[in-house]
Design a protein around this motif. Structure first.
Motif, PDB file in Angstrom:
ATOM      1  N   TYR A  30       0.794  -1.407   0.080  1.00 31.81           N
ATOM      2  CA  TYR A  30      -0.479  -0.112   0.370  1.00 31.81           C
ATOM      3  C   TYR A  30       0.863   1.320   0.377  1.00 31.81           C
ATOM      4  CZ  TYR A  30      -4.231   2.780   2.142  1.00 31.81           C
ATOM      5  OH  TYR A  30      -4.872   3.375   2.318  1.00 31.81           O
ATOM      6  N   GLU A  61       0.032   4.972   5.623  1.00 36.05           N
ATOM      7  CA  GLU A  61      -1.276   5.651   5.955  1.00 36.05           C
ATOM      8  C   GLU A  61       0.281   7.138   5.793  1.00 36.05           C
ATOM      9  OE1 GLU A  61      -4.917   4.528   8.153  1.00 36.05           O
ATOM     10  OE2 GLU A  61      -3.753   6.228   8.807  1.00 36.05           O
ATOM     11  N   TYR A  93     -12.588  14.319   6.677  1.00 32.97           N
ATOM     12  CA  TYR A  93     -12.336  12.708   5.148  1.00 32.97           C
ATOM     13  C   TYR A  93     -12.283  13.257   4.439  1.00 32.97           C
ATOM     14  CZ  TYR A  93     -13.783   8.689   3.463  1.00 32.97           C
ATOM     15  OH  TYR A  93     -13.398   7.433   2.272  1.00 32.97           O
ATOM     16  N   ASP A 106      -8.784   8.953  -1.177  1.00 33.19           N
ATOM     17  CA  ASP A 106      -9.498   9.376  -0.560  1.00 33.19           C
ATOM     18  C   ASP A 106      -9.554   9.774   1.459  1.00 33.19           C
ATOM     19  OD1 ASP A 106      -9.822   6.579   0.104  1.00 33.19           O
ATOM     20  OD2 ASP A 106     -11.596   6.556   1.190  1.00 33.19           O
ATOM     21  N   PRO A 107      -8.210  10.406   1.307  1.00 37.52           N
ATOM     22  CA  PRO A 107      -7.400  11.097   2.391  1.00 37.52           C
ATOM     23  C   PRO A 107      -8.233  11.299   3.430  1.00 37.52           C
ATOM     24  CG  PRO A 107      -7.080  12.636   1.047  1.00 37.52           C
ATOM     25  CD  PRO A 107      -7.664  11.672   0.646  1.00 37.52           C
ATOM     26  N   SER A 120      -3.603  12.508   5.007  1.00 35.18           N
ATOM     27  CA  SER A 120      -2.615  10.654   5.134  1.00 35.18           C
ATOM     28  C   SER A 120      -3.834  10.087   4.420  1.00 35.18           C
ATOM     29  CB  SER A 120      -4.112  11.163   6.104  1.00 35.18           C
ATOM     30  OG  SER A 120      -3.258   9.740   7.062  1.00 35.18           O
ATOM     31  N   ILE A 121      -2.673   9.881   3.132  1.00 36.21           N
ATOM     32  CA  ILE A 121      -3.615   9.405   1.515  1.00 36.21           C
ATOM     33  C   ILE A 121      -3.814   7.810   2.451  1.00 36.21           C
ATOM     34  CG2 ILE A 121      -2.092  10.764   0.506  1.00 36.21           C
ATOM     35  CD1 ILE A 121      -0.144   8.860  -0.636  1.00 36.21           C
ATOM     36  N   PHE A 175     -13.873  12.988  18.439  1.00 33.49           N
ATOM     37  CA  PHE A 175     -14.205  12.457  17.099  1.00 33.49           C
ATOM     38  C   PHE A 175     -13.551  13.282  16.110  1.00 33.49           C
ATOM     39  CE2 PHE A 175     -15.478  10.351  13.163  1.00 33.49           C
ATOM     40  CZ  PHE A 175     -15.281   8.967  12.927  1.00 33.49           C
ATOM     41  N   GLY A 194      -9.287   6.420  12.496  1.00 34.38           N
ATOM     42  CA  GLY A 194      -9.246   4.885  12.632  1.00 34.38           C
ATOM     43  C   GLY A 194     -10.193   4.210  11.781  1.00 34.38           C
ATOM     44  N   GLU A 202      -5.365   7.697  16.468  1.00 33.05           N
ATOM     45  CA  GLU A 202      -4.186   7.789  15.677  1.00 33.05           C
ATOM     46  C   GLU A 202      -3.090   8.714  15.840  1.00 33.05           C
ATOM     47  OE1 GLU A 202      -5.274   5.729  11.350  1.00 33.05           O
ATOM     48  OE2 GLU A 202      -6.238   8.008  11.441  1.00 33.05           O
ATOM     49  N   LEU A 243     -14.823   2.302   3.082  1.00 33.03           N
ATOM     50  CA  LEU A 243     -14.549   1.831   2.341  1.00 33.03           C
ATOM     51  C   LEU A 243     -12.846   1.801   0.980  1.00 33.03           C
ATOM     52  CD1 LEU A 243     -16.249   4.073   0.138  1.00 33.03           C
ATOM     53  CD2 LEU A 243     -17.143   2.545  -0.322  1.00 33.03           C
ATOM     54  N   PHE A 263     -19.946  14.715   1.858  1.00 35.61           N
ATOM     55  CA  PHE A 263     -18.370  15.130   2.155  1.00 35.61           C
ATOM     56  C   PHE A 263     -17.925  15.711   1.322  1.00 35.61           C
ATOM     57  CE2 PHE A 263     -18.351  10.780   4.279  1.00 35.61           C
ATOM     58  CZ  PHE A 263     -18.029  10.952   5.891  1.00 35.61           C
TER      59      PHE A 263
HETATM   60  N1  THG Z   1      -6.442   7.187   9.346  1.00 39.12           N
HETATM   61  C1  THG Z   1      -5.920   8.003   8.700  1.00 39.12           C
HETATM   62  N2  THG Z   1      -4.979   8.326   7.690  1.00 39.12           N
HETATM   63  C2  THG Z   1      -6.222   7.130   6.093  1.00 39.12           C
HETATM   64  C3  THG Z   1      -7.129   6.474   7.044  1.00 39.12           C
HETATM   65  C4  THG Z   1      -7.046   6.332   7.783  1.00 39.12           C
HETATM   66  N3  THG Z   1      -5.628   6.937   4.773  1.00 39.12           N
HETATM   67  C5  THG Z   1      -6.035   5.825   4.447  1.00 39.12           C
HETATM   68  C6  THG Z   1      -7.357   5.771   4.359  1.00 39.12           C
HETATM   69  N4  THG Z   1      -6.959   5.591   6.018  1.00 39.12           N
HETATM   70  C7  THG Z   1      -8.396   6.856   4.185  1.00 39.12           C
HETATM   71  N5  THG Z   1     -10.152   6.427   3.851  1.00 39.12           N
HETATM   72  C8  THG Z   1     -10.490   6.385   5.259  1.00 39.12           C
HETATM   73  C9  THG Z   1     -11.805   5.740   4.945  1.00 39.12           C
HETATM   74  C10 THG Z   1     -12.288   5.916   5.737  1.00 39.12           C
HETATM   75  C11 THG Z   1     -12.516   6.481   7.106  1.00 39.12           C
HETATM   76  C12 THG Z   1     -10.948   7.623   6.796  1.00 39.12           C
HETATM   77  C13 THG Z   1     -10.185   7.613   6.371  1.00 39.12           C
HETATM   78  C14 THG Z   1     -13.367   6.826   7.728  1.00 39.12           C
HETATM   79  N6  THG Z   1     -14.324   7.357   8.211  1.00 39.12           N
HETATM   80  C15 THG Z   1     -15.451   7.490   8.903  1.00 39.12           C
HETATM   81  C16 THG Z   1     -16.637   6.578   8.355  1.00 39.12           C
HETATM   82  O1  THG Z   1     -16.797   6.200   7.422  1.00 39.12           O
HETATM   83  O2  THG Z   1     -17.088   6.188   9.997  1.00 39.12           O
HETATM   84  C17 THG Z   1     -16.244   8.831   8.667  1.00 39.12           C
HETATM   85  C18 THG Z   1     -15.284   9.657   8.924  1.00 39.12           C
HETATM   86  C19 THG Z   1     -16.290  10.987   8.585  1.00 39.12           C
HETATM   87  O3  THG Z   1     -17.441  11.201   9.373  1.00 39.12           O
HETATM   88  O4  THG Z   1     -15.729  12.659   8.655  1.00 39.12           O
HETATM   89  O5  THG Z   1     -13.272   6.943   9.346  1.00 39.12           O
HETATM   90  O6  THG Z   1      -8.067   5.569   8.294  1.00 39.12           O
HETATM   91  N7  THG Z   1      -5.152   8.924   8.886  1.00 39.12           N
END
Ligand code: THG
Length: 366
Positions: A30, A61, A93, A106-107, A120-121, A175, A194, A202, A243, A263
């Motif tokens: 990754y 990430e 996000y 989708d960082p 944070s990609i 959060f 996370g 994190e 996702l 978003f």
């Molecule tokens: N944390 C950090 N970097 C990341 C990720 C992460 N980079 C790669 C990857 N994960 C990016 N993709 C995501 C996908 C979902 C979320 C965060 C990163 C996530 N979603 C919440 C949910 O769907 O419940 C909602 C977020 C919101 O409500 O704003 O957390 O995990 N540092």
């Protein structure tokens, strides 16, 4: 399957010695870096994540740092989410789109200051696109990948473990907010975020040299909390509808198809390079979209898109699937055409082991 060759191109992380010592059983690649996929077994890791606390090497990430007077302008060029109300200390996000509105990543974006951001990609070479925009538009901003490696602490006991290492103040991080905490003389950002639905943090570990001391401090402090090494769990993240870029959506999908319309605030995201294209597609609405899909029967491992068939026609595809121990059924994420995306709609999923009955769910499982 044949073994993978580990070389400099398949980067180790600052935590790799700890991950290896903990008995990691599998990696994926990754962002050209090693990401653990399983420690004990997918199902054991799953139950433990939901009942205790795990430490995850998510150094993959990678952070893209934007620094300089045009940092905020560049950040807004990248995303259809309106960033004007975002304050330092917040995480957003953010779908990242190209000029056609196609998803490039989708960082999670972190605003450190008006002139300093981290992106944070997910798994794509976003740095190249960001550097290209900065150069092409002659922006006054530095773009690079700093020596920052996220270490996630996830699970119901995450607050207790983190409080022991960083103090009680971590409990009050909200959060998708972050604060700055000292670890052995180095200030590090800690966010409540996370890639699981179990809650946690994190830690943006600053400096490769701090990686193993940080890893060891967490395991030392968490002995009586049953802390284990873990990693993003394929079953848990599908149940939760998190996702995976490159799996559940690609450059050929808009954020709306990916279910990330909430978003986007494209109307007011002035400067986003994909804005015109997205305004056009958002007016019509998407003709396919991500859905939670329940699959009956046993589930082979999902290494490719599985066609969804109804009355002999292809109506979508499943892109992630697993058997859920807690929900006692097959859980999946798929992209479904609008003619078949309403909850309760039934179709067949063509797995490599044969067709399975499947149905669209109203929501993900958690
Ligand atoms: N944390 C950090 N970097 C990341 C990720 C992460 N980079 C790669 C990857 N994960 C990016 N993709 C995501 C996908 C979902 C979320 C965060 C990163 C996530 N979603 C919440 C949910 O769907 O419940 C909602 C977020 C919101 O409500 O704003 O957390 O995990 N540092």
């Amino acid at each position: 399957m044949a073994e993978l060759l580990y070389s400099r191109r398949v980067r180790a992380t600052p935590f790799t010695p700890g991950v290896e010592a903990a008995g990691v059983k599998g990696y994926t690649v990754y962002n050209r870096m090693r990401l653990p996929t399983v420690f004990r077994s997918l199902v054991e890791d799953y139950h433990h994540l939901k009942s205790a606390v795990q430490v995850w090497d998510v150094a993959v990430e990678r952070q893209i740092e934007l620094r300089g007077p045009d940092a905020a302008k560049l950040m807004q060029m990248l995303t259809p989410r309106d960033l004007r109300g975002m304050l330092p200390g917040q995480c957003y996000y953010v779908p990242i789109v190209d000029e056609t509105g196609g998803m490039l990543n989708d960082p999670v974006a972190l605003k450190l200051a008006e002139d300093r951001w981290w992106i944070s990609i997910a798994d794509s070479d976003l740095l190249l696109w960001v550097k290209g925009l900065a150069y092409g538009f002659r922006l006054d901003v530095l773009v690079d990948e700093p020596d920052i490696s996220p270490l996630a602490v996830q699970g119901p006991l995450a607050d207790d473990l983190m409080a022991r290492v960083f103090g009680e103040a971590v409990r009050s991080i909200k959060f998708f907010r972050f604060g700055w905490f000292d670890f052995q003389g180095t200030s590090m950002a800690i966010a409540r975020s996370g890639y699981s639905k179990q809650g946690g943090f994190e830690i943006y570990c600053d400096g490769t040299e701090n990686g193993m001391p940080l890893w060891n401090a967490l395991f030392e402090a968490g002995k009586d909390l049953d802390v284990h090494a873990g990693c993003p769990n394929a079953i848990e993240r599908i149940e939760g509808g998190l996702l995976s870029y490159g799996n559940d959506m690609t450059r050929h999908n808009t954020p709306h198809e990916a279910g990330l319309g909430k978003f986007c605030s494209t109307q007011t995201a002035i400067g986003c390079v994909g804005r015109d294209a997205l305004l056009r597609v958002a007016k019509e609405g998407p003709i396919q979209q991500v859905r939670a899909i329940e699959i009956l029967g046993d589930i082979p491992s999902c290494t490719d898109a599985w066609p969804l068939m109804a009355a002999g026609k292809r109506v979508g595809q499943v892109t992630s699937a697993a058997s859920s121990p807690d929900f006692k059924t097959g859980v999946a994420i798929g992209m479904v055409r609008m003619t078949h995306w309403d909850p309760g709609t039934a179709f067949d999923v063509m797995t490599p082991d044969g067709p399975r009955d499947a149905v669209v769910k109203e929501n993900f499982w958690i």
